[in-house]
Design a protein around this motif. Sequence first.
Motif, PDB file in Angstrom:
ATOM      1  N   GLU A  52       0.833  -1.207   0.000  1.00  0.00           N
ATOM      2  CA  GLU A  52       0.000   0.000   0.000  1.00  0.00           C
ATOM      3  C   GLU A  52       0.868   1.257   0.000  1.00  0.00           C
ATOM      4  O   GLU A  52       0.534   2.238  -0.654  1.00  0.00           O
ATOM      5  CB  GLU A  52      -0.963   0.013   1.188  1.00  0.00           C
ATOM      6  N   PHE A  55       1.899   1.894  -3.509  1.00  0.00           N
ATOM      7  CA  PHE A  55       0.815   2.495  -4.296  1.00  0.00           C
ATOM      8  C   PHE A  55       0.655   3.975  -3.964  1.00  0.00           C
ATOM      9  O   PHE A  55       0.473   4.806  -4.858  1.00  0.00           O
ATOM     10  CB  PHE A  55      -0.503   1.752  -4.078  1.00  0.00           C
ATOM     11  N   GLU A  56       0.731   4.310  -2.692  1.00  0.00           N
ATOM     12  CA  GLU A  56       0.622   5.709  -2.281  1.00  0.00           C
ATOM     13  C   GLU A  56       1.777   6.525  -2.856  1.00  0.00           C
ATOM     14  O   GLU A  56       1.574   7.631  -3.367  1.00  0.00           O
ATOM     15  CB  GLU A  56       0.614   5.820  -0.761  1.00  0.00           C
ATOM     16  N   GLN A  59       1.540   7.288  -6.610  1.00  0.00           N
ATOM     17  CA  GLN A  59       0.521   8.300  -6.886  1.00  0.00           C
ATOM     18  C   GLN A  59       1.055   9.689  -6.555  1.00  0.00           C
ATOM     19  O   GLN A  59       0.804  10.649  -7.282  1.00  0.00           O
ATOM     20  CB  GLN A  59      -0.757   8.017  -6.087  1.00  0.00           C
ATOM     21  N   ARG A  72      -2.189   2.483 -10.735  1.00  0.00           N
ATOM     22  CA  ARG A  72      -2.230   1.418  -9.732  1.00  0.00           C
ATOM     23  C   ARG A  72      -2.322   0.048 -10.405  1.00  0.00           C
ATOM     24  O   ARG A  72      -1.664  -0.899  -9.985  1.00  0.00           O
ATOM     25  CB  ARG A  72      -3.391   1.624  -8.766  1.00  0.00           C
ATOM     26  N   GLU A  73      -3.119  -0.054 -11.444  1.00  0.00           N
ATOM     27  CA  GLU A  73      -3.270  -1.329 -12.156  1.00  0.00           C
ATOM     28  C   GLU A  73      -1.934  -1.801 -12.726  1.00  0.00           C
ATOM     29  O   GLU A  73      -1.587  -2.988 -12.634  1.00  0.00           O
ATOM     30  CB  GLU A  73      -4.301  -1.188 -13.272  1.00  0.00           C
ATOM     31  N   TYR A  75       1.030  -1.045 -11.571  1.00  0.00           N
ATOM     32  CA  TYR A  75       1.882  -1.449 -10.455  1.00  0.00           C
ATOM     33  C   TYR A  75       1.402  -2.730  -9.791  1.00  0.00           C
ATOM     34  O   TYR A  75       2.207  -3.511  -9.288  1.00  0.00           O
ATOM     35  CB  TYR A  75       2.062  -0.310  -9.454  1.00  0.00           C
ATOM     36  N   GLU A  76       0.104  -2.968  -9.763  1.00  0.00           N
ATOM     37  CA  GLU A  76      -0.397  -4.248  -9.247  1.00  0.00           C
ATOM     38  C   GLU A  76       0.168  -5.388 -10.074  1.00  0.00           C
ATOM     39  O   GLU A  76       0.570  -6.421  -9.531  1.00  0.00           O
ATOM     40  CB  GLU A  76      -1.926  -4.274  -9.254  1.00  0.00           C
TER      41      GLU A  76
END
Length: 85
Positions: A52, A55-56, A59, A72-73, A75-76
Amino acid sequence: MDTNEIQPLRDQLDELDEKLVDLLNQRANLSLTISVLKQDQDLPRYDAAREEKIFEHIQEVSSGPLIGAPLREIYETILRVMKEL
């Protein structure tokens, strides 16, 4: 825009793709090193809180146009692949 204008842009994309591949391989090597260290220290391989934070962070540093869910997609997918190494 004719093909004379497109080709130099495609060449730039090719150069960026090469850099991205190099950076992804560098990231994979670091992920593998961390995985070994975690194994040596009997730590779990997956850390949801760390994910998380990643992800933060992405961004926060993205100036766009790639932001939000699409970033995010991507990086997922990157993180999923790294976990599978």
